[in-house]
Design a protein around this motif. Structure first.
Motif, PDB file in Angstrom:
ATOM      1  N   THR A   1       6.531   8.379  -1.022  1.00  0.00           N
ATOM      2  CA  THR A   1       5.156   8.522  -0.558  1.00  0.00           C
ATOM      3  C   THR A   1       5.061   9.537   0.570  1.00  0.00           C
ATOM      4  OG1 THR A   1       3.240   7.285   0.272  1.00  0.00           O
ATOM      5  CG2 THR A   1       5.370   6.715   1.201  1.00  0.00           C
ATOM      6  N   LYS A   2       3.898  10.144   0.700  1.00  0.00           N
ATOM      7  CA  LYS A   2       3.655  10.992   1.859  1.00  0.00           C
ATOM      8  C   LYS A   2       2.594  10.341   2.741  1.00  0.00           C
ATOM      9  CE  LYS A   2       3.012  15.946   2.485  1.00  0.00           C
ATOM     10  NZ  LYS A   2       2.807  17.190   1.728  1.00  0.00           N
TER      11      LYS A   2
ATOM     12  N   THR B   1       1.183   5.287  -2.506  1.00  0.00           N
ATOM     13  CA  THR B   1       2.172   4.802  -3.479  1.00  0.00           C
ATOM     14  C   THR B   1       2.868   3.549  -2.956  1.00  0.00           C
ATOM     15  OG1 THR B   1       2.446   7.119  -4.063  1.00  0.00           O
ATOM     16  CG2 THR B   1       4.044   5.602  -4.977  1.00  0.00           C
TER      17      THR B   1
ATOM     18  N   LEU C   1       1.988  12.091  -6.501  1.00  0.00           N
ATOM     19  CA  LEU C   1       2.028  13.415  -7.142  1.00  0.00           C
ATOM     20  C   LEU C   1       1.537  14.487  -6.186  1.00  0.00           C
ATOM     21  CD1 LEU C   1       0.668  12.570 -10.706  1.00  0.00           C
ATOM     22  CD2 LEU C   1       2.989  13.349 -10.134  1.00  0.00           C
ATOM     23  N   TYR C   2       2.333  15.541  -6.083  1.00  0.00           N
ATOM     24  CA  TYR C   2       1.965  16.700  -5.265  1.00  0.00           C
ATOM     25  C   TYR C   2       2.209  17.957  -6.083  1.00  0.00           C
ATOM     26  CZ  TYR C   2       1.236  13.546  -1.490  1.00  0.00           C
ATOM     27  OH  TYR C   2       0.715  12.530  -0.731  1.00  0.00           O
TER      28      TYR C   2
END
Ligand SMILES: Cc1cc2nc3c(=O)[nH]c(=O)nc-3n(C[C@H](O)[C@H](O)[C@H](O)COP(=O)(O)O)c2cc1C
Length: 173
Positions: A12-13, A17, A58-59
């Motif tokens: 996760t950022k 998530t 997602l990035y």
């Protein structure tokens, strides 16, 4: 009989998530599975687990890198266990409305690990998110929380059903 032991690992950022991972854990625990939730970067060894659920935010069409590194680092052990994957991404209702296929890199990971399933859940981007683009998205009013609690719990329920009906848990010594 000892309960099956499940690891839910996430990359996760901004925390979306991690939240999904916690909801999955709630369902698995309610179904009697012994479940740990850990940041993917913090897991050194998965030998103690009978099954693994791995998720990534997602990035730009890729998983946040802790999730990708986890898949690489534990590749051999993962290939010997049932594995389920999820992505957290779309900032709209699309993931609740239809199946969204995995991003290309995630699809490769799913093949490599012979994953039982992959699902894309809606993402979340809210005030306080880190990063220039994140702040731009928020400024344009395009953020929000699109994680679908019911959809996530239902998916986790399916995992619990599969695991409860499967063979004896591994001997953890
Ligand atoms: C810079 C940036 C790039 C993103 N790229 C994608 C993408 O390629 N696909 C997608 O579905 N969502 C994308 N998103 C939305 C995030 O995946 C979503 O916010 C997700 O829930 C983040 O998870 P995290 O908070 O666990 O890091 C992007 C968000 C940002 C800020």
């Amino acid at each position: 009989m000892t309960a099956q032991r499940v690891l839910i690992a996430y990359g996760t950022k901004n925390g979306a998530t991690a939240g999904i991972a916690e909801w999955i854990a709630e369902e698995l625990r309610e179904q009697g599975l012994d479940t740990d939730v850990r940041s993917a970067a913090s897991v050194r060894d998965i030998a103690a687990y009978d099954a693994v659920v791995l998720g990534g935010g997602l990035y730009a069409g890729r998983w946040q890198r802790d999730a990708t590194s986890f898949a690489r680092r534990h590749r051999e052990a993962l290939a010997q266990r049932p594995v389920w994957l999820f992505s957290s991404g779309p900032l709209d209702a699309s993931a609740s409305e239809r199946d969204i296929p995995p991003a290309r890199g995630v699809s490769r990971i799913a093949d490599r690990l012979d994953a039982r399933d992959h699902v894309t859940f809606g993402g979340s981007l809210t005030e306080g998110a880190q990063g220039f683009i994140a702040r731009q998205i928020l400024k344009q009013g395009k953020g929000g929380d699109f994680r679908d609690h019911e959809q996530i719990r239902a998916w986790a329920h399916g995992i619990a059903t599969r695991l409860s009906g499967s063979a004896q848990p591994a001997d953890h010594g």
